[in-house]
Structures are given as C-alpha cells and as structure tokens.
Design a protein around this motif. Structure first.
Motif: not given
Lengths: 304, 522
Positions: A232, A243-244, A247, B46-47, B49-50, B391-392, B394, B397-398, B400, B419
């Motif tokens: 990455k 992606n942003l 996705a 994208a929301l 990222p791993l 940051n409500p 996101n 996701y944040d 996770q 979630q």
C-alpha cells in the motif's frame, strides 16, 4: 497635373469605426465570452461544490456561489497517507517521464538515420504495436516473470516508450537538415554526440511537449499500479483518490449506515474535491510548458 | 577453575530455562505448530482501509499461530486485479471472489472443492446445511466457495428496496398510511392537489432499475424472478399478464403527474436532490440510503420526515416487497488449488465460521475491545465507542478500522455488532437510541417482507442458452416499457409483446426451474 499611379494600386483601406463594425466586434466578444463561460463554468462549479456544505449541494442549492463554505471535504481527502501517495506519484511521474524521454529519443534517432539499413523494418515493427497489444493477462505474466511485481519498475519499464509519442519525436528529428548532421560527422562527432549535442537541443519544443504528454499519462495512470503494486505504501495518488470515490459510492449502496447525521461531506463534494486535487498539479505545470506546446505538437504537420 | 565450572553450570541452567517454554506443549487453540503465514486477498473499501497491525490480527496470531497477511487492492478495481491474478495462476492462499467467478473458474480447477473436505469443515458445513437455499451457490453439486454469512446478533438491522414515504405529508393532510396501491394513488393525489410543485414518486438510475424495484411489489417481476405466490416457480415477469398490471398502474401515476416525469433519466444526484429538498413524496429504494437524506431535508424544516411505510397491497391482493439478503452471498471466500498450505487454509476458514472465529473477526479481543454481557452478547467497550465517535459521519468505519473487524475486513462469518453499536451510540441519549432501535427493528418483521431468493446454478450449456435468450428478449422488452408508462401505447398492445417473447421466455423459465429443482434435489 500629376497622376498618383500608386493610389490606384493601394488596397482599399479597412474602414475603421462605423456602427456595423462595432456591432460585429461586440457580438464577437459576446460570443467569445459565452464560449469562455461554457468552458470555465464546469471547472468553476467543481471548485464551488468542493468547498460547499454537502447538504446544500445535495439539495441543488449550489449554482453560482458556494453555500456554507467548508473545507471538510478537503480535510477528509487529506487525512491519512495522502502525502505519501502524492510523493509516490511525483516520483513515478518524474522518473517515468525521464525514462520515457530517454528511451523514446534513443529509439527515434536511429529510425531517422538514412544510413541505418533496417530502418524501414524497425519502423514497421514499432508501428504494429500501435494497433495490437498483448492484453492484460500476458502483460501481467510478463511483469511477474521478470520479477518486477510490486516494484516501481513495473510502472515504468513496460510503458517506457509510447509508440505514438516516439513517432512524433522521430518526425521532429527527421525535419532537421541532413547537412547539419553531415557537417557534425565531418567534424568527427559520433551518433551519441550528434543526438545529445545537436539533435536533442534543436528539438526542445517537441521534447517539452512530449514531457508533458508522458508526465500527464504517468500522473493520471492507476491501472498498472492497481495490477502490479501490492504494498500500500507504494500506491500512487490516483489509486487512493479513485478508491476514495468509487468505493465510497459502492459502500453507501451496500452498507448504507443511514445514521441520519447531517453531513458536510457527500459523494458529490468528495467527487469535486478529488477532481481538484488530482488535476491541480498538472494545471500548475501547463503554463510553464505551454509556449512550447503548440509549436511542438505541430511538428511535421505542415510540409514545405 | 572452580569459578569457571560454576559459571558454566549457571549458563547451562539459563539455557535450559530458555529452552523450556519452547518445548512446553503448544496452546490447544493453535492450528499449526510452526508460525505460518496465510495470504488473504480482498478488495479494500476506501472508507475502511485495512491495517496490518490490528488487535484482531494479533489475536489470531496468538490464538491460532497464524500470521494473516492481507493484500487489499482498492475495491474500485478489485475485479481487474482478481481476474489477472486468477488467469495467471498467481493467487494468494485465500481470496474473496464473486458468484460468477466461482462459476467460471471452479470448473477449471482453480479453487479447492470444499465439499471434498466436508469432514474437516464442520462449522462451515453446519451453516451451509442449515440453509438449503445456499445450495444454489454450488457448482455441479459441490461447494467451491464459502459465502460471507451473517452471524445474527441482537442488533441486526435489515434493509431492502422498501417503500419510503414522506410521513409528515400524510399527517399534514390527515391521510392514513396507504394500505393498498390504490390508497397510495389517492393519498398522493390529495397531496398533489395541495402541493402541485411536488413530483410524486421518484427514482434513480433509469427505467430498468426503477422497474426492478417496483415490479415485484406490484405483483410481477422485471426479469426472471422467483414467485412464491404463484406456486414457487421462476417466471420471466414481462411475459406474463401481471406485468400489464404494473405498467397500467405506473401509467396511471404518470398521467396524474404522481410519478416523476424524469423517472427514466434521473441520476442518483438528481434523485437525492429531490428527496433532500422536499420535492419528492416518496421512493421505493434502499431505506438505509434514503435515511441519509432525512437530515438535509430536516435542515429546511425540522418537521419533514421520510419513513418506511408498511407494504401496500397490490391489485392481486398480495403484500410483498423484497428485503436485501441478510448474508452477502456474492462475496465468497475461496482457497486456491495452487496454495501450498491448503490443509491449514481449510482449518483457518472453518475456524472463521466458528463462534469464536466470528467473535474475534467481529469484535477483536475479549476484555480489551469487548466483553460479554449477562445474555452472552458481545458488547463493545464504551470507551472505544467514545474514542472513535469524534467524526460521526465516519465513526462506524473508524472504529472498525482500528479493530480490523467487520464486513469490509477478513470476516467470512460477519457480525455487524460493532457498526450497529456505534450507530446506536451516535444517536445520543437513551431515548433517541431506543427510538432508533425501535425504528430499525420494525423493518425486518414487517408484513409482506420477503427474503430474497438466490438464482439456481446453471450448467455451462444452460448458461449459454439462457444468456442468448435473455439478450434477445430483453432487447425487445426494454425498448417498449417506457412507451406504456408514458401512455404512448395503449396497454392492450402489451399482449403483442407477450406474444412475441412468449416462446423464448418459457424456455428461459424452464431452464431456471429445471436448475432450481436439480439444486434442491427434487
């Protein structure tokens, strides 16, 4: 009585002033202004959408001026590793363009030399690649076999020469007078000296244009990186931005949180900001090479 | 000399002590004696990222002695990456693929046949056997993939293409929630008379998508679909009389200006605009997505509201609307036959479908990121919810991302608890949280909600013939539909369309029903 013979031959003077001309000029300016608006408005709209509040954009309230200005979208884009991706993109663009120009010149020069007996054969071979390509899987296999996977060279070497650009360079080189090169040969210059000290300096306009062409294509490319880069931290900016954007849309569909939060950032503001961030660097470069641009790309288009 | 001897004995003792823990028995949870790396590939949202160092990955390493290396190309172009990797036989040990990938590549021997290892995959097959409809995911009767299934927790939220309507308008004009589609017409007519600038029902992404959403509730289907009300058979909707009813009703709405006249061309942005600026009365669409537009709408007037209404009864006396699948059956995990660690991959995959695996993949580490309450439900540590709610927009996701959990991570048996718990937390006080929970919990059991039905697996020959027929029929049908909705053609003329496509449609239905019965072992 003297007759002014010259007066009869002189072309009729252009009538300056006059109502019809003023109307014509005004109409011209108006038309040009309209065309400018049509051209610039989408860009302007993108800018104001990117800095407006997402909810206002969604309701269709942003048209002329930004509404509830916020930089939240840019904050969202610039959080995380975006600077790293930008650095990668700059590196790939600079290094990639350098390799492209060097390789294209090295390929173009021999193809212009009449003394090179296999010139026609190689030109034909090169031209074939304009029409046929191996396709995604054979390319992937080749990159994998050469051990380029997950390295910067996977983005640079397979596309080291763009045939189209190389042919433009070849045409520019071919337009230089043979006598110039012959006189250099008489002075004892070899081919490399002729290429680097005579041909290239005299083709600056074309090469500047090619630098721009190559740089833009490197800057915008994401597909190769997506296939060949696995780490990455080596991703270019375009992968991240794409992606942003894409996705983000998909995830909204798949897993709509529907949290009911009033949002300042929406898909549309994100899209707009992404366009600005990805095109701005190239827009900044354009004015510097623009003076070469027209003369460069016109090389070989007019004979005589 | 004596000193040296003593020192050597001491050193030997130290060395022995150092070796002792290594020779001690390995933890019983380990799947392998030697720390082994398994490479897994999936698309990256994208929301979310791993990350490579999440608490989940550490927990897996401690528990299983497996180092999970996750390759995550962007999901935007995951298909291309995946195709290139499969075609060049350069696959990771485990990867996420789609149903069509499984059908295309399983027969070519690219993926391990999981059915052959049924005994080694007790947790996975217990889940697959419990739901016979999952047999539709088999290829020639065998499972080559493990679908992403949902582990039900107490917060599970269902959604689907539901009937979303401006309930504030119903209240304003003293109208009852429509019980039938005719009531809906009448209610919208009253609203339209009072608010003539409103566009009525709106939709997005063109006629086809619109018809996909409205045909089923109105008693038919826009393509091949499973109809439980007509004896449990697969039908090609447009070739049947009921489809005429759909077109007739939509034409009635269109003529009365109660159907958005841009229905065929609306983009998602235009649709969102109409929902969030108060010009649309309602839409049949994903309720979760529609709920996103309530906040911008309420900024104009806090009394505005869009809610999911009970399913109206259609002209055939049926109440039906299709929920989105509780599982993610198009996201399937496969093991590459080229992997050198097939046995270990099988063990790992099966562990993922165990209760322990689902909890670790869904919540992280007990005592650190979550705890079990008195009912045995996993509850996220409150301080984590607090920390990641900054940051409500996101936040779900944040949290996770930080834990490395959830649907968008490596999580074949998906528990969406983190979630949902974040969504509930973001609602604020207990009253608002209870109201939200109450609202979402009503959606699943609503009368008329139907579970989606998976398409049966077709053989290669069936796929070829079906695709050929489908192309032919669809080309004809979708050239005509708009004319009937807009009233350019009288509805009786649809009989001509039916007559033209009848034979091909019947053959398509036959292919589907045959494959369906075969998959169910009938």
């Amino acid at each position: 009585m003297t007759v002014n013979t010259h007066a009869a031959k002189r072309p009729a003077p252009i009538r300056e002033g006059g109502v019809s001309r003023s109307v014509f000029v005004a109409f011209n300016y108006f038309l040009l202004f309209l065309m400018m608006l049509v051209t610039l408005y989408p860009l302007y709209l993108t800018v104001i959408v990117s800095i407006s509040n997402g909810a206002n954009v969604m309701r269709g309230e942003v048209g002329i001026l930004p509404v509830n200005v916020t930089l939240e979208t840019y904050r969202n884009i610039f959080k995380g590793d975006i600077l790293l991706y930008m650095r990668n993109s700059v590196l790939y663009t600079v290094l990639g363009t350098f390799v492209n120009i060097v390789m294209s010149c090295l390929c173009a020069y021999p193809l212009t030399r009449k003394s090179f007996c296999a010139r026609k054969f190689y030109t034909a071979m090169v031209t074939v690649t304009l029409f046929f390509s191996g396709g995604m899987v054979p390319m992937y296999l080749a990159v994998n076999t050469f051990g380029l996977m997950d390295s910067i060279w996977a983005l640079i070497l397979p596309g080291a020469i763009s045939t189209y650009n190389m042919i433009i360079i070849r045409t520019a080189f071919a337009s230089l007078p043979d006598s110039l090169i012959e006189s250099a040969q008489l002075d004892g210059a070899n081919d490399l000296t002729i290429l680097f000290r005579i041909v290239i300096p005299l083709s600056k306009a074309t090469l500047s244009t090619m630098v721009l062409f190559y740089a833009v294509s490197h800057w915008n490319s994401y597909f190769d990186a997506m296939l060949y880069i696995r780490t990455k931290t080596k991703y270019p900016l375009q992968i991240h931005l794409r992606n942003l954007l894409v996705a983000g849309i998909a995830s909204e569909e798949l897993q709509a949180a529907g949290t009911g939060q009033a949002f300042a950032v929406t898909e549309r503001t994100m899209r707009a900001a992404t366009i600005i961030v990805s095109t701005l660097p190239i827009l900044i470069v354009y004015p510097f090479v623009q003076r070469y641009f027209v003369s460069g790309v016109m090389i070989g288009s007019v004979k005589g | 000399m004596r000193m040296t001897k003593l020192l050597s004995m001491l050193l030997a003792l130290v060395m022995l002590l150092a070796v002792l823990p290594a020779t001690a028995e390995n933890p019983s949870t380990w799947l392998t004696d030697e720390l082994t790396t398994i490479t897994v590939m999936r698309g990256e949202n994208a929301l979310q990222p791993l990350k490579a160092d999440t608490i989940k990955l550490q927990t897996i390493k401690e528990l299983l002695n497996i180092e999970l290396v996750v390759e995550a190309p962007p999901s935007a172009n995951y298909n291309d990456t995946k195709t290139a990797r499969i075609n060049s036989n350069d696959m990771p040990d485990i990867m996420l693929v789609s149903t069509s990938d499984v059908r295309s590549f399983a027969r070519k021997g690219m993926f391990v046949n999981l059915s052959e290892y049924r005994d080694e995959l007790p947790h996975l097959f217990a889940l697959l056997d419990a739901d016979p409809s999952l047999s539709m995911l088999t290829v020639d009767g065998d499972f080559y993939s493990a679908p992403s299934l949902q582990r039900l927790n107490k917060f599970v939220r269902r959604s689907g293409n539901l009937f979303n309507f401006r309930t504030d308008l119903l209240a304003k004009y003293d109208l009852e929630a429509p019980k039938t589609f005719d009531d809906l017409y009448d209610a919208m007519l009253v609203i339209k008379q009072n608010e003539p600038e409103m566009v009525g029902l709106t939709c997005r992404s063109g006629t086809r998508k619109f018809m996909d959403r409205v045909s089923y509730p109105l008693g038919s289907g826009s393509s091949i679909y499973y109809d439980a009300d007509k004896g449990g058979v697969w039908l090609y909707g447009p070739a049947h009389e009921e489809f005429k009813g759909v077109l007739e009703y939509l034409n009635k709405l269109y003529e009365a200006d109660l159907l958005d006249h841009d229905y065929a061309t609306n983009t998602k942005d235009q649709w969102a605009q109409k929902l969030s600026n108060g010009t649309a009365m309602g839409t049949i669409d994903n309720d979760g997505v529609v709920r996103n537009y309530v906040a911008p709408l309420q900024q104009i007037d806090p009394s505005y509201n869009i809610e999911v209404l009970p399913v109206p009864e259609n002209a055939l006396g049926e109440k039906r609307i299709e929920l989105a699948s509780a599982d993610w059956t198009d996201q399937q995990w496969v093991i590459a036959t080229s992997s050198k660690k097939i046995e270990l991959c099988l063990k790992f995959l099966d562990w993922c479908y165990s209760e322990e695996g689902a909890i670790v993949n869904g919540y992280g580490k007990e005592g650190v990121t979550f705890y079990f309450d008195e009912n045995g439900d996993a509850i996220v540590m409150p301080e984590l919810l607090e920390e990641y709610s900054a940051n409500p927009a996101n936040a779900a996701y944040d949290i996770q991302i930080a834990l490395g959990v959830g649907l968008n991570d490596v999580s074949p048996y998906v528990d969406t608890g983190v979630q949902m718990q974040m969504e509930i937390y973001l609602k604020g006080d207990a009253e608002a949280q209870a109201a939200y929970l109450d609202m979402v919990s009503k959606i699943g059991p609503m009368e008329g909600n139907r579970e989606p039905v998976l398409a049966p697996p077709l053989s290669e020959a069936q796929t070829e013939r079906y695709t050929e027929l489908l192309l032919k029929v669809e080309n004809l049908v979708w050239q005509e539909v708009d004319k009937y909705i807009k009233g350019e053609e009288p509805i009786e003329n649809w009989d001509n369309v039916i007559a033209t496509i009848k034979a091909d449609a019947e053959e398509m239905e036959e292919i589907y029903n045959e494959a369906w019965n075969a998959a169910l072992g009938k």
